[in-house]
Design a protein around this motif. Structure first.
Motif, PDB file in Angstrom:
ATOM      1  N   LEU B  98      49.516  60.355  36.778  1.00 55.90           N
ATOM      2  CA  LEU B  98      50.081  61.353  36.184  1.00 55.90           C
ATOM      3  C   LEU B  98      49.147  61.195  34.970  1.00 55.90           C
ATOM      4  N   LEU B 100      46.035  60.991  34.262  1.00 54.83           N
ATOM      5  CA  LEU B 100      44.829  61.038  34.373  1.00 54.83           C
ATOM      6  C   LEU B 100      44.435  62.863  34.190  1.00 54.83           C
ATOM      7  N   VAL B 101      43.316  63.132  33.593  1.00 47.83           N
ATOM      8  CA  VAL B 101      43.171  64.436  33.845  1.00 47.83           C
ATOM      9  C   VAL B 101      41.832  64.849  35.100  1.00 47.83           C
ATOM     10  N   GLU B 103      40.356  67.134  36.218  1.00 48.75           N
ATOM     11  CA  GLU B 103      39.175  67.879  36.188  1.00 48.75           C
ATOM     12  C   GLU B 103      38.124  66.868  35.425  1.00 48.75           C
ATOM     13  N   LEU B 104      38.329  66.044  34.899  1.00 49.55           N
ATOM     14  CA  LEU B 104      37.341  65.246  34.132  1.00 49.55           C
ATOM     15  C   LEU B 104      36.803  64.048  34.953  1.00 49.55           C
ATOM     16  N   HIS B 108      35.178  59.716  31.597  1.00 47.09           N
ATOM     17  CA  HIS B 108      35.840  60.535  30.563  1.00 47.09           C
ATOM     18  C   HIS B 108      36.982  60.337  30.552  1.00 47.09           C
ATOM     19  N   ASP B 144      36.188  49.505  42.727  1.00 50.17           N
ATOM     20  CA  ASP B 144      34.984  50.099  43.228  1.00 50.17           C
ATOM     21  C   ASP B 144      34.863  51.636  43.364  1.00 50.17           C
ATOM     22  N   PRO B 146      32.543  54.808  43.787  1.00 50.62           N
ATOM     23  CA  PRO B 146      31.027  55.187  44.067  1.00 50.62           C
ATOM     24  C   PRO B 146      30.176  55.642  42.841  1.00 50.62           C
ATOM     25  N   SER B 147      30.859  56.533  41.965  1.00 49.62           N
ATOM     26  CA  SER B 147      30.092  56.992  40.685  1.00 49.62           C
ATOM     27  C   SER B 147      31.099  57.304  39.548  1.00 49.62           C
ATOM     28  N   ASP B 149      30.631  59.142  37.441  1.00 51.60           N
ATOM     29  CA  ASP B 149      30.554  60.777  37.193  1.00 51.60           C
ATOM     30  C   ASP B 149      31.572  61.762  37.867  1.00 51.60           C
ATOM     31  N   GLU B 153      39.971  63.979  40.585  1.00 44.46           N
ATOM     32  CA  GLU B 153      40.746  64.714  41.559  1.00 44.46           C
ATOM     33  C   GLU B 153      40.075  64.471  42.896  1.00 44.46           C
ATOM     34  N   LYS B 154      38.510  63.944  43.119  1.00 39.74           N
ATOM     35  CA  LYS B 154      37.972  63.635  44.138  1.00 39.74           C
ATOM     36  C   LYS B 154      38.356  62.440  44.941  1.00 39.74           C
ATOM     37  N   SER B 156      40.442  59.046  46.014  1.00 38.41           N
ATOM     38  CA  SER B 156      41.867  58.942  46.641  1.00 38.41           C
ATOM     39  C   SER B 156      43.113  58.266  45.724  1.00 38.41           C
ATOM     40  N   GLN B 159      42.364  55.000  44.447  1.00 37.63           N
ATOM     41  CA  GLN B 159      41.214  54.929  43.239  1.00 37.63           C
ATOM     42  C   GLN B 159      41.899  55.421  41.957  1.00 37.63           C
TER      43      GLN B 159
END
Lengths: 371, 267
Positions: B98, B100-101, B103-104, B108, B144, B146-147, B149, B153-154, B156, B159
């Motif tokens: 909760l 985390l933002v 969209e960022l 960030h 871990d 991947p990026s 950036d 939201e993308k 899991s 993660q």
């Protein structure tokens, strides 16, 4: 551009892959293009422009360039003004009425002997003050921004009508100041592009912009991280009103006559439309200045092109309405693709992605079961 | 200062609770809680619903003030006036993802409100620097992604949880991390990912972890020591190495039976 590390195990090794991944390059390419809604809308804009170039010889002329830029500039201003507010998940209905008020202030002050340059600064300061009022009432008194700014729209409209006694006035001030502040043919579009550049940097490259997105995206988390969400919100309302006031001055000198019954609400809604068409989500947390600018250009091209073709102004409104609806539907669908989640993908986006996933050997999409 | 029962010295103890009691109206949530948490230790707290776990957590994080009893942080008595106050003194809470933002981007989020900036008062984001630091930090603690950036939201659920834990651990002066069911709703791989992360952070960074969980299997994998709370008291305090899943289960079942028995006898 996401930089992935090559030696790392793929995302899928650690976790369930995000929906749709691993369905071939085609799908991910389509998805990446779709996610940049700016690109889609820019292509639509180019298509429209090409259509008008072919349809009428008068579109691609220097004189129409000037007209076009005058259509586009105000929409760009209002779109940029609203993006910050929309990212917060709020709305500012009053920015168009600040636009109406500002040039009257300069003119009244000039008539009372205040210098035009001083008048400009005072008018912009008062515009900002309207933003402070909107922001403080919304944030501190917890009135929804829609209601707060609905109140200020009518209040400002009343003030302008009372002060001008309902009659039109000539804009005060001439000469170089007036030329720079909108009098010169290309002044407005130059200001508009400068505003896009400055506000793009503000949104994407500064802590203020980052904190605005964080506040709009997850206010609780932003506050937990120590971001002063209240002051971020108030500042956004101030920036919005400031841009409204500035555009009002530019159009004041551009048109040179001031009408107290100018429909400020309409202007504001064009800005919201451009921002939404350009990919800003009304739910907060998402929006770009470049997208809003492209959205504004598309609306400007449409309006100008219809004018030249002699299409009746009512048709423009019809097309605008349909464009907003189309953009919003697309936005919501794309939102679902972005958010992923099992089987909650939007139906339109699903069709697009399924078409893209038609590569040999690919499995039928799993969402069909839950749809 | 006296040595503790297990022989370690007092100065290793980061958090100590003495005789904590809290009631809400007629309901007694905590009667007399005594517990301690050592530096770099992962302490699991288990108990039935209503045993007082969440009240205990809320007292440690400064959300509630205890009616009686004392809290010591690094040997000094503390009285938290608010959650913010507790955070300033080094107690961070991870509420699932909760914090985390969505969209960022990952980096960030890691740097939210502690961004690296340049350009003085204009506070331009030093994105390249933050990106590199985030990458290095995540590599260091072996998360871990991947990026960096990627918008969170993308990611899991596992993660996202890892990023939330990583961020809380990065806060300056953090001493204690409270994890409320950190493994809830996670697959096997993600569970082991978070377990490794939490253990690693506790060991390498000396951050003490207080974990609330219902799942005993998870606790045995995750914790160094376990405390059982029953009816507002700590009734069992054992190192994981000195107990077993069956012992813990037996203990819980037996005390539950005796409670039921007493209830029958009394009523």
């Amino acid at each position: 551009m996401a930089r992935t590390r090559e030696k790392e195990p793929a995302l899928g090794e650690l976790s369930p892959p995000p929906p749709g991944s691993g369905r071939g390059e085609d799908a991910s390419l389509v998805r990446r293009l779709l996610q940049g809604q700016e690109l889609v809308i820019a292509l639509i804009g180019v298509g429209l422009a090409l259509y008008f170039v072919v349809a009428t010889p008068d579109f691609a002329t220097a004189s129409n360039g000037a007209t076009l830029s005058q259509f586009i500039a105000p929409i760009v201003f209002f779109a940029i003004a609203e993006v910050f507010i929309l990212i917060l998940g709020e709305i500012d209905l009053s920015v168009g009425e600040v636009y109406v008020l500002a040039p009257f202030l300069v003119t009244f002050m000039a008539n009372d002997g205040v210098g035009v340059i001083a008048g400009i600064f005072i008018a912009l300061a008062i515009s900002c003050l309207v933003g402070v009022v909107n922001g403080v009432i919304t944030v501190k008194l917890r009135v929804p921004s829609f209601i707060t700014t609905l109140g200020t729209v009518f209040a400002l409209e009343g003030i302008v009508l009372i002060a001008a006694n309902g009659t039109q006035l000539d804009m005060a001030g001439t000469g170089l100041t007036a030329q720079i502040m909108g009098g010169w043919t290309w002044a407005e579009i130059a200001w508009a592009l400068a505003v896009v550049a400055v506000f793009h940097v503000l949104l994407r490259k500064t802590t203020f912009g980052l904190h605005t997105v964080a506040t709009g995206g997850n206010e609780v988390a932003a506050a937990e991280a120590g971001i002063k969400v209240d002051s971020i919100k108030i500042w956004c309302f101030v920036l919005c009103s400031f841009l409204g006031g500035l555009m009002g001055l530019l159009d004041g000198w551009h048109i040179a006559s001031l009408d107290p019954s100018t429909p400020g609400l309409d202007f504001m809604f064009y800005g919201v439309a451009a921002a939404v068409i350009g990919g800003t989500a009304l739910t907060g947390g998402r929006g770009t200045m470049i997208g809003a600018c492209i959205g504004a250009i598309v609306l400007g091209v449409l309006e100008d092109g219809f004018n030249i073709l002699g299409v009746n102004a009512f048709a423009y409104d019809l097309v605008l309405g349909l464009a907003i609806l189309g953009a919003m539907v697309l936005n919501v669908q794309l939102e679902r693709v972005r958010a992923g989640g099992s089987g909650r993908r939007g139906s339109l986006a699903r069709v697009v992605l399924r078409a893209a996933a038609r590569v040999p050997g690919s499995k039928p999409p799993v969402e069909e079961v839950s749809a | 200062m006296s040595p503790l029962s297990d022989g370690s010295s007092v100065d290793e103890v980061v958090l100590r609770a003495e005789g904590i009691a809290k009631r809400f109206g007629a309901v007694v949530a905590l009667r007399d809680v005594n517990l301690h948490l050592r530096r770099g230790e992962v302490l699991g707290v288990v108990g039935d619903n209503g045993a007082g776990k969440s009240t205990l957590v809320k007292i440690v994080t400064g959300y509630h003030a205890p009616d009686r009893g004392r809290l010591f942080l690094d040997g000094k008595e503390v009285r938290f006036r608010s959650v913010q106050d507790a955070r300033r003194q080094g107690i961070e809470t991870v509420f699932q993802d909760l914090a985390l933002v969505n969209e960022l981007s990952v980096y960030h989020n890691l740097f939210l409100n502690r961004e690296a900036t340049r350009g003085g008062r204009l506070r331009f984001l030093a994105n390249r620097q933050m990106r590199a630091q985030a990458r290095r930090y995540l590599d260091e603690i072996e998360v871990d992604i991947p990026s960096v950036d990627t918008p969170v939201e993308k990611l899991s659920g596992g993660q996202r949880q890892a990023i939330a834990v990583a961020r809380a651990t990065r806060q300056p002066g953090v001493k204690i991390l409270l994890l409320d069911e950190p493994l809830a709703a996670m697959g096997a791989k993600e569970t082991s990912l978070i377990i490794q992360l939490v253990k690693g952070l506790a060991r390498q960074r000396g951050v003490s972890m207080l974990v609330i969980d219902h799942n005993y299997t998870h606790l045995f994998e995750l914790c160094d020591r376990v405390n059982v709370i029953q009816q507002g008291r700590v009734t069992l305090d054992k190192a994981i190495a000195e107990t077993s899943l069956s012992e813990l289960t037996d203990f819980m079942v037996q005390s539950y039976r005796s409670q039921v028995g007493r209830g029958r006898a009394g009523g």
